[in-house]
Design an enzyme around this catalytic site. Structure first.
Site, PDB file in Angstrom:
ATOM      1  N   LYS A 172       1.089  -1.579  -0.281  1.00 13.46           N
ATOM      2  CA  LYS A 172      -0.048  -0.167  -0.228  1.00 13.46           C
ATOM      3  C   LYS A 172       1.028   1.429  -0.050  1.00 13.46           C
ATOM      4  O   LYS A 172       0.360   2.339  -0.493  1.00 13.46           O
ATOM      5  CB  LYS A 172      -1.045  -0.571   1.098  1.00 13.46           C
ATOM      6  N   GLU A 256      -3.519   6.106   7.754  1.00 14.82           N
ATOM      7  CA  GLU A 256      -3.289   6.910   7.016  1.00 14.82           C
ATOM      8  C   GLU A 256      -3.862   7.844   7.987  1.00 14.82           C
ATOM      9  O   GLU A 256      -4.663   7.263   8.900  1.00 14.82           O
ATOM     10  CB  GLU A 256      -4.743   6.063   5.579  1.00 14.82           C
ATOM     11  N   HIS A 291     -15.685  -1.351   7.641  1.00 10.10           N
ATOM     12  CA  HIS A 291     -15.431  -1.472   6.773  1.00 10.10           C
ATOM     13  C   HIS A 291     -15.183  -1.935   5.680  1.00 10.10           C
ATOM     14  O   HIS A 291     -14.159  -3.275   4.984  1.00 10.10           O
ATOM     15  CB  HIS A 291     -13.430  -1.260   6.965  1.00 10.10           C
ATOM     16  N   GLU A 331      -9.117   2.066  -6.072  1.00 12.85           N
ATOM     17  CA  GLU A 331     -10.187   2.898  -4.991  1.00 12.85           C
ATOM     18  C   GLU A 331      -9.933   3.888  -5.037  1.00 12.85           C
ATOM     19  O   GLU A 331      -8.272   4.226  -4.669  1.00 12.85           O
ATOM     20  CB  GLU A 331      -9.786   2.151  -3.586  1.00 12.85           C
ATOM     21  N   GLU A 344      -6.116   3.052  -2.797  1.00 12.65           N
ATOM     22  CA  GLU A 344      -5.118   1.369  -2.462  1.00 12.65           C
ATOM     23  C   GLU A 344      -5.514   1.199  -4.094  1.00 12.65           C
ATOM     24  O   GLU A 344      -6.664   1.076  -5.001  1.00 12.65           O
ATOM     25  CB  GLU A 344      -5.067   0.209  -1.746  1.00 12.65           C
ATOM     26  N   ASN A 346      -6.452  -2.407  -5.681  1.00 14.74           N
ATOM     27  CA  ASN A 346      -6.739  -4.016  -6.041  1.00 14.74           C
ATOM     28  C   ASN A 346      -6.125  -5.287  -6.957  1.00 14.74           C
ATOM     29  O   ASN A 346      -6.917  -5.501  -7.774  1.00 14.74           O
ATOM     30  CB  ASN A 346      -8.043  -4.899  -5.001  1.00 14.74           C
ATOM     31  N   GLU A 352     -17.330  -7.213  -5.645  1.00 17.20           N
ATOM     32  CA  GLU A 352     -18.187  -6.964  -6.185  1.00 17.20           C
ATOM     33  C   GLU A 352     -18.103  -6.862  -7.614  1.00 17.20           C
ATOM     34  O   GLU A 352     -19.104  -5.838  -8.642  1.00 17.20           O
ATOM     35  CB  GLU A 352     -18.840  -5.929  -5.878  1.00 17.20           C
ATOM     36  N   ARG A 397     -24.854  -8.615   0.315  1.00 11.03           N
ATOM     37  CA  ARG A 397     -23.509 -10.195   0.320  1.00 11.03           C
ATOM     38  C   ARG A 397     -24.946 -10.722   1.649  1.00 11.03           C
ATOM     39  O   ARG A 397     -24.548  -9.723   2.197  1.00 11.03           O
ATOM     40  CB  ARG A 397     -21.994  -9.593   0.984  1.00 11.03           C
ATOM     41  N   ARG A 591     -63.128 -22.269  30.826  1.00 13.37           N
ATOM     42  CA  ARG A 591     -61.860 -22.315  32.292  1.00 13.37           C
ATOM     43  C   ARG A 591     -62.270 -22.887  33.898  1.00 13.37           C
ATOM     44  O   ARG A 591     -61.663 -24.381  33.351  1.00 13.37           O
ATOM     45  CB  ARG A 591     -61.926 -20.484  32.652  1.00 13.37           C
ATOM     46  N   ASP A 592     -62.994 -22.674  34.472  1.00  9.63           N
ATOM     47  CA  ASP A 592     -62.601 -22.842  35.072  1.00  9.63           C
ATOM     48  C   ASP A 592     -62.954 -24.398  35.508  1.00  9.63           C
ATOM     49  O   ASP A 592     -63.049 -25.428  36.222  1.00  9.63           O
ATOM     50  CB  ASP A 592     -64.120 -23.062  36.617  1.00  9.63           C
ATOM     51  N   ALA A 593     -64.158 -25.617  34.863  1.00 11.84           N
ATOM     52  CA  ALA A 593     -64.830 -26.656  34.534  1.00 11.84           C
ATOM     53  C   ALA A 593     -63.113 -27.762  34.318  1.00 11.84           C
ATOM     54  O   ALA A 593     -62.413 -28.078  34.768  1.00 11.84           O
ATOM     55  CB  ALA A 593     -65.208 -27.308  33.333  1.00 11.84           C
ATOM     56  N   HIS A 594     -61.992 -27.133  33.128  1.00  8.64           N
ATOM     57  CA  HIS A 594     -61.295 -28.072  33.019  1.00  8.64           C
ATOM     58  C   HIS A 594     -60.388 -27.042  33.532  1.00  8.64           C
ATOM     59  O   HIS A 594     -59.572 -28.347  34.176  1.00  8.64           O
ATOM     60  CB  HIS A 594     -60.666 -27.719  31.048  1.00  8.64           C
ATOM     61  N   GLN A 595     -60.293 -26.420  34.384  1.00 11.92           N
ATOM     62  CA  GLN A 595     -58.537 -26.224  35.136  1.00 11.92           C
ATOM     63  C   GLN A 595     -59.360 -26.891  36.504  1.00 11.92           C
ATOM     64  O   GLN A 595     -58.405 -27.375  37.507  1.00 11.92           O
ATOM     65  CB  GLN A 595     -58.426 -24.371  36.419  1.00 11.92           C
ATOM     66  N   ARG A 664     -58.580 -11.699  40.706  1.00 10.91           N
ATOM     67  CA  ARG A 664     -58.293 -11.747  41.919  1.00 10.91           C
ATOM     68  C   ARG A 664     -57.809 -10.351  42.617  1.00 10.91           C
ATOM     69  O   ARG A 664     -56.760 -10.657  43.420  1.00 10.91           O
ATOM     70  CB  ARG A 664     -57.086 -12.961  42.186  1.00 10.91           C
ATOM     71  N   ASP A 698     -61.409 -11.693  45.962  1.00  7.83           N
ATOM     72  CA  ASP A 698     -59.971 -11.705  47.029  1.00  7.83           C
ATOM     73  C   ASP A 698     -60.050 -12.971  47.918  1.00  7.83           C
ATOM     74  O   ASP A 698     -60.903 -13.623  48.138  1.00  7.83           O
ATOM     75  CB  ASP A 698     -59.936 -11.072  48.015  1.00  7.83           C
ATOM     76  N   LYS A 761     -68.854 -16.845  45.740  1.00 11.29           N
ATOM     77  CA  LYS A 761     -68.522 -17.659  44.733  1.00 11.29           C
ATOM     78  C   LYS A 761     -68.036 -18.895  45.612  1.00 11.29           C
ATOM     79  O   LYS A 761     -66.986 -18.842  46.815  1.00 11.29           O
ATOM     80  CB  LYS A 761     -67.383 -17.381  44.392  1.00 11.29           C
ATOM     81  N   HIS A 791     -71.751 -19.012  42.211  1.00  6.81           N
ATOM     82  CA  HIS A 791     -70.423 -20.113  40.836  1.00  6.81           C
ATOM     83  C   HIS A 791     -70.657 -21.470  42.050  1.00  6.81           C
ATOM     84  O   HIS A 791     -70.233 -20.672  43.827  1.00  6.81           O
ATOM     85  CB  HIS A 791     -69.645 -19.732  41.659  1.00  6.81           C
ATOM     86  N   HIS A 793     -68.820 -25.696  43.402  1.00  2.91           N
ATOM     87  CA  HIS A 793     -68.624 -26.598  42.888  1.00  2.91           C
ATOM     88  C   HIS A 793     -68.971 -27.716  42.929  1.00  2.91           C
ATOM     89  O   HIS A 793     -69.882 -27.183  43.911  1.00  2.91           O
ATOM     90  CB  HIS A 793     -67.289 -27.037  42.820  1.00  2.91           C
ATOM     91  N   THR A 928     -58.099 -19.539  45.997  1.00  2.00           N
ATOM     92  CA  THR A 928     -56.400 -19.488  45.652  1.00  2.00           C
ATOM     93  C   THR A 928     -56.265 -17.747  45.961  1.00  2.00           C
ATOM     94  O   THR A 928     -56.871 -16.838  45.551  1.00  2.00           O
ATOM     95  CB  THR A 928     -56.198 -19.636  44.295  1.00  2.00           C
TER      96      THR A 928
END
Length: 1198
Positions: A172, A256, A291, A331, A344, A346, A352, A397, A591-595, A664, A698, A761, A791, A793, A928
């Site tokens: 260079k 440089e 660079h 360049e 420089e 090349n 490119e 690229r 919700r609550d049934a499958h929980q 809650r 609560d 509840k 509600h 059970h 809970t």
């Protein structure tokens, strides 16, 4: 003829009237015309130059790898020249060696880069295999004069400039001197290469900062570092020297003065042996990172024509001055005043070069070979006046670098590769194919994508479209970053300089590639190899039969109560409910049934399947309980789904029925206290996503906690349903703590607080028919205009009777579940209530046939969740709930836990202990999280064989569960009647106690800051819903995001596939979204490899796909380098795969934040790993020259 073709080359020249000459060559091995061997078309006017030094090339070796090797091989094949590849031990699977006619190993036993720098091996292979010429490509030895000389000495032609020119241009400093002599302006710099830090300091003292180090014997950004002040000088010198030495075999540098904000313009030149030099115009290579060029453009946009003429003229002048032959690049840097400086030459083909080929229609590699054979540029029809610019070309690229992680190189296996193509698109690939292994040893370039159009914007549009078509999976790429560049207005206007990327940080903010299909294959493969990821409580297989979805009519569903709510608001909605004739039902199946029955494991996939039916056939429901409570965290924690997305999708499918959630109170949907603004914000976001009714409770009926939740729900615009948690028995005169007066007084306070609906509840199913008549009758008398909702059970089996009694006493709404999801610890049967009420004043208006169809779907769906079904261990409900008062969902969970802990035969003892624990704590409301506290204490007692008396007596010595200690401290509020003494004081001793509402003292949550933290942590778009998930469950949310980043949207899988994965040869479909369906077939499971992985093969959309899955069981028996754990602060992992060059610290040394820990090298670039914290180095896990994978543990800091 056979003898002739084996011994001679025969040339037959045919002269035509058009003055063109056609040449047919018969060579060793056979003959053919253009496209198979070669026909050369020459201009007769230049035939006189043909005889001078012309010597045809028959075999070419490329002393390089990857994309450029393939590019040269293709050109040689077009010219009828045989090709030879060389490869290192690490490159045995690379595509370039397969593209050549012959391929030979070089550098055996050498490091990866050194193999391609080993000149003796390369020359030996060339001589042994009768190679005529060697093309150096770019990088490696391409600018090494000693290599060019070695070729000449060996009698092998070097496809490039002469060794002397390579030497002069490759140095260079000498190149600068030549430029100065030629009158070409240069940047101030050193007169000779430097090899010491002192020389660098001397230059900086003379010229000031900023300065730039450059490798004296190579380019491509290696060994290039900008230094802006004295403090950076030593470190950058060392890094530049090390990189140059590693990349080019020589660490010499020159310096440089650094020009700020220039354009990087380079001119393509081409010369021959006879002094002819032409230019092929310029390229703009200003878009650079560290660079290294990223995007290249030809011609340079908006370049003044006079400036273009001066640049090209100086480039040609410089080339002629040194007798330049073959292809090269001159360049320049061009500042904002259009002053330019030579930097420089090349002396090789550039990465490119493709964009120049596209706009000039000149094949540079063809030209290189012809010039090396001895042809002149005029022979090739290459005169300056004939070179014209045709349109515009852009090259991107595509590299295996991750923009989101500072462009760190990524390595691994390409699992999917699909390229973008079409008109105006050219692809120059390296080893870009499915199954290719990307190693850390070499450059990260994967493919060059070149677009050609009539102008710059057109080329950019074509290139952007092509990049959008790419699908590369298995390794990260910079494609999203490149798309950002191509869409940037500054780029499209063509006004970029070398600071473009640095000054546009938004370019780095890329949207993560979805990669959904491949991630799902990884999940399925993982499940096939290792079994379910979600914990399975019992070893029972899910059903193999998919549920049948009942038919629904076309069109919109009929209007429901939500229409009234949306039109008239919460108050009038409540009035409409109260004025409704007949009994209203809320369905808890979602919700609550499958929980209660299935451990909260029902997935969105199965809820969505039945949702349209519910909207059409059960539109007279008061509401659907489908969200909140335990479903929120379980969705993320065990189902790997977003709870908000569940809500959004169900809202779209059921627009007509109100949704209800469980809130809650001050705990929102969590198990802890949150700042007040977090609870308010949660309710706002829930309302925005489609929630209608907020059932606020609560766990201790602690009024301050409830009122906060009610205010949050009301301010958000929701229907407030204050819910009194029921326990005890209002008909039992001996149960005085929770008497009728207690409930009536609490109801008075809730009505004063502004509830729209009042709810009872009954979490444990303790509300007997007689008690229901008494309690609901009293509430109806006191609040004649207020809707009442009950509600319960069905644990004891009396749920239907109790709900009918409540309805007869004045309840407006009762809770039910689909028949096959009812009973036991769930809610009473929907079918039973509908049938019993039919034809009476309580008639629900719901058709029994619709209930039957609904039940049939859930009966089949429930079988999919057999591994979670409570009936695996519990065969019936039990009336002893009236004694132990265990809530329905907890009853199921305790039963599972007792069996998993080996206490299945002691469940009776657990229930008895629950009763005693409840009494010990003063007879709590048990919902809970208060129910969990009682349950934890009960199991603690059973495990330790403790009676109630033992616990009371030894309370100051026992190590109680943390949940119990925090309850006694006051973390969830104050129980009715206060805390039990002296038990509380004995347990707490000197621990702090909270007085009043626990969350009132918490500082407000900064949502903006939390969002910023999440963006940084997960490197993707963060929604308001994500922020709330993280606010409620920080750790769970992080783990959920990590899971989806690895395995994708698993909610798209059906439930059996989610739990078990597919069987071999099974064919199935996965709908990613509407109109996008994957057709997949599981093909095979591979053997265990040395890395502890199995390859799992699939066919997806007709294409073979495979994924590598770690066998977790096998991994336990194999030794691997430990990984850094993300959640352990002091563990420092490798930011990228690479080699350890240097270790900067020692075990036991004290370090500060930002201290350099070690230096890694990957793909010929060096990265310094800095300490993210201050502390002491506890242990170092790496040594010098060790090769690391990403996230491998480097060291620990404490």
């Amino acid at each position: 003829m056979k003898t002739l073709t084996s011994l001679f080359t025969i040339e037959i020249t045919l002269l035509c009237a058009s003055t063109k000459m056609f040449q047919l060559r018969i060579v060793k091995g056979g003959f053919s015309f253009l496209g198979v061997r070669r026909i050369v078309v020459l201009n007769a006017a230049h035939q006189s130059t043909q005889h001078k030094d012309y010597k045809p090339i028959k075999k070419v070796m490329v002393a390089n790898r990857g994309e450029i090797a393939t590019r040269v091989f293709r050109a040689c094949t077009e010219l009828g020249i045989r090709t030879v590849a060389v490869y290192s031990e690490q490159d045995t699977g690379q595509m370039h060696r397969q593209k050549a006619d012959e391929a030979y190993l070089i550098g055996k036993g050498l490091p990866p880069v050194q193999a391609y720098l080993h000149i003796p091996d390369i020359i030996k292979v060339a001589k042994e295999n009768e190679v005529d010429a060697i093309h150096p490509g770019y990088g490696f030895l391409s600018e090494r004069a000693d290599f060019a000389q070695a070729c000449v000495d060996a009698g092998v032609r070097f496809i490039g400039p002469s060794p002397e020119v390579v030497r002069r241009m490759g140095d260079k400093v000498e190149a600068r001197t030549i430029a100065i002599d030629a009158g070409v302006p240069v940047v101030p710099g050193t007169a000779a290469p430097i090899t010491s830090l002192a020389e660098a300091q001397e230059f900086a003292n003379s010229y000031g900062y900023p300065i730039i180090f450059k490798a004296a014997y190579g380019g491509g950004g290696r060994g290039m570092r900008v230094v802006r002040n004295y403090e950076e000088l030593e470190e950058n010198y060392q890094r530049a020297f090390s990189e140059a030495l590693s990349a080019f075999g020589n660490g010499a540098l020159f310096i440089e003065r650094f020009i700020e904000r220039p354009r990087h313009i380079e001119v393509q030149i081409l010369g021959d042996k006879y002094g002819n030099v032409i230019h092929l115009y310029e390229r703009d290579c200003s878009i650079q990172r560290r660079h290294q060029k990223v995007v290249e453009i030809a011609p340079a946009a908006h370049l003044d024509q006079h400036l273009r003429d001066r640049l090209t003229a100086d480039a040609v002048k410089l080339a002629k001055r040194v007798g330049y032959e073959n292809a090269g690049t001159v360049e320049f840097l061009v500042d904002k005043h259009d002053k330019y400086f030579f930097i420089e030459v090349n002396s090789r083909l550039q990465v490119e070069h493709t964009v120049t080929e596209e706009i000039t229609d000149v094949d540079l590699v063809h030209a290189q070979i012809h010039v090396t054979e001895g042809k002149s540029l005029p022979d090739l029809g290459l005169k300056q006046e004939n070179i014209r610019i045709n349109g515009s070309a852009i090259q991107c690229r595509v590299t295996t670098e991750d923009p989101a992680r500072g462009f760190q190189p990524d390595t691994g296996r390409i699992e999917v590769f699909r390229s973008g193509e079409g008109m105006g698109i050219r692809l120059d690939t390296a080893s870009a194919f499915q199954g290719a292994l990307i190693s850390p040893h070499y450059d990260s370039l994967l493919v060059k994508v070149i677009a050609h159009g009539k102008d710059h914007p057109t080329a950019a549009s074509k290139l952007n479209r092509a990049l959008a078509e790419f699908r590369i999976r298995g390794v990260k790429t910079n494609i999203p970053f490149l798309q950002n560049v191509l869409s940037n207005d500054q780029f499209l206007y063509g006004t970029v300089d070398t600071q473009f990327i640095d000054e546009n940080p938004d370019l780095i903010l890329t949207r993560p590639v979805q990669n959904r299909a491949q991630k799902l294959l990884h999940y399925l493969g993982h499940t096939m190899v290792n079994g379910p990821i979600t914990p399975i409580p019992v070893n029972v297989k899910p059903s193999t039969v998919d549920p049948v979805i009942p038919q629904i009519p076309l069109g919109e569903p009929p209007a429901g109560f939500r229409e009234i709510l949306l039109r008239e608001g919460p108050e009038r909605f409540a009035k409409a409910i109260r004025n409704h004739k007949g009994l209203l039902l809320m369905d808890t199946t979602f919700r609550d049934a499958h929980q209660s029955l299935l451990a909260t494991r029902v997935r969105t996939h199965d809820l969505k399947n039945i949702s349209p039916f519910v909207a059409h056939r059960l539109s007279r429901l008061f509401s659907i309980e489908n969200w909140g409570g335990a479903t929120f965290d379980v969705a993320m924690r065990f189902l790997y789904e977003c709870p908000w997305k569940r809500l959004q999708e169900m809202r779209d499918l059921i627009p007509n029925i109100p949704f209800q959630m469980l809130l809650r109170g001050a705990n929102a949907v969590g198990y802890t206290n949150y700042p007040d603004n977090a609870v308010h914000k949660f309710c706002e976001v829930a309302k925005e996503n489609g929630m209608d009714i907020f059932r606020v409770f609560d766990s201790l009926n602690y009024l301050p906690n409830m009122i906060l939740g009610m205010e949050a729900a009301g301010n958000a615009g929701g229907v407030v349903e204050a819910s009194i948690s029921y326990t005890g028995d209002v008909c039992d005169p001996t149960r005085t703590k929770y008497s009728l007066d207690y409930y009536l007084q609490l109801a008075d306070e809730l009505v004063k607080a502004g509830t729209h609906i009042l709810s009872i509840k009954d979490m444990a199913g303790l509300l007997k028919p007689k008690s229901a008549r008494l309690l609901i009758g009293a509430l109806r008398d006191r609040f004649p205009d207020l809707p009442l909702h009950v509600h319960t059970h069905d644990t004891a089996g009396a749920g239907v009777a109790s709900m009918l009694a409540a309805a007869e006493a004045g309840a407006d709404v009762v809770d039910v579940a689909a028949d096959s999801m009812s009973g036991m610890t769930s809610q009473p049967s929907m079918g039973a209530i509908v049938a019993c009420a039919k034809g009476t004043e309580l008639d629900t208006g719901i058709e029994l046939q619709n209930v039957y169809d609904y039940n049939e779907y859930w009966e089949m769906t429930r079988q999919l969740y057999a591994p979670f079904d409570c009936t695996a261990t519990m065969k019936s409900g039990n009336a002893d709930v009236y004694e132990n008062e265990i809530p329905g969902g907890q009853y199921t969970n305790l039963h599972f836990q007792a069996h998993s802990m080996g206490l299945g035969n002691k469940f009776k003892a657990v229930k008895k202990a629950y009763t005693e624990a409840n009494k010990l704590l003063g007879d709590l409301i048990k919902v809970t999280p208060s129910s969990k506290i009682v349950g934890d204490l009960a199991q603690f007692m059973v495990q330790n064989n403790l009676t109630r008396e033992d616990v009371e007596q030894d309370a100051d010595e026992l190590s109680f569960p943390q949940s119990l200690v925090e309850f006694l401290q006051g973390y969830i509020g104050i129980p009715h009647g206060g805390f039990p003494e002296p038990f509380r004081s004995k347990v707490l001793k000197d621990l702090p106690r909270i007085e009043g509402r626990p969350g009132s003292s918490l500082s407000p949550l900064d949502f903006d800051e939390l969002e910023r933290e999440l963006r940084t942590k997960h490197m993707e778009e963060i929604t308001p819903e994500d922020v709330m998930s993280a606010a409620m469950y920080p750790k769970v949310f992080d783990e959920f995001k990590d899971f989806t980043a690895q395995f994708g949207p698993v909610e798209c899988l059906n439930t059996r596939l989610f739990l078990e994965g597919p069987k071999i040869a099974e064919v199935f479909q996965v709908e990613l979204e509407r109109g996008k369906t994957l057709h997949i077939k599981a093909l095979a499971l591979g053997d265990l490899n040395v890395a502890g992985q199995r390859e799992v093969f699939f066919e997806m959309n007709g294409q073979l796909r495979s994924v590598l899955v770690k066998d977790t069981q096998a991994m336990k028996e194999m030794h691997f380098h430990p990984k850094a754990l993300k959640d352990v602060k002091g563990q420092i992992g490798a930011p990228m795969p690479g080699k350890v060059l240097d270790i900067k610290v020692k075990e036991g040394s004290r370090i500060e934040k930002g201290k350099q820990l070690c230096v890694l090298s990957a793909m010929k670039m060096e990265t310094v790993v800095n300490s993210p914290m201050s502390g002491t180095v506890k242990k170092i896990y790496v040594t010098r020259d060790m090769h690391l994978e990403g996230d491998d543990l480097i060291l620990e800091i404490e």
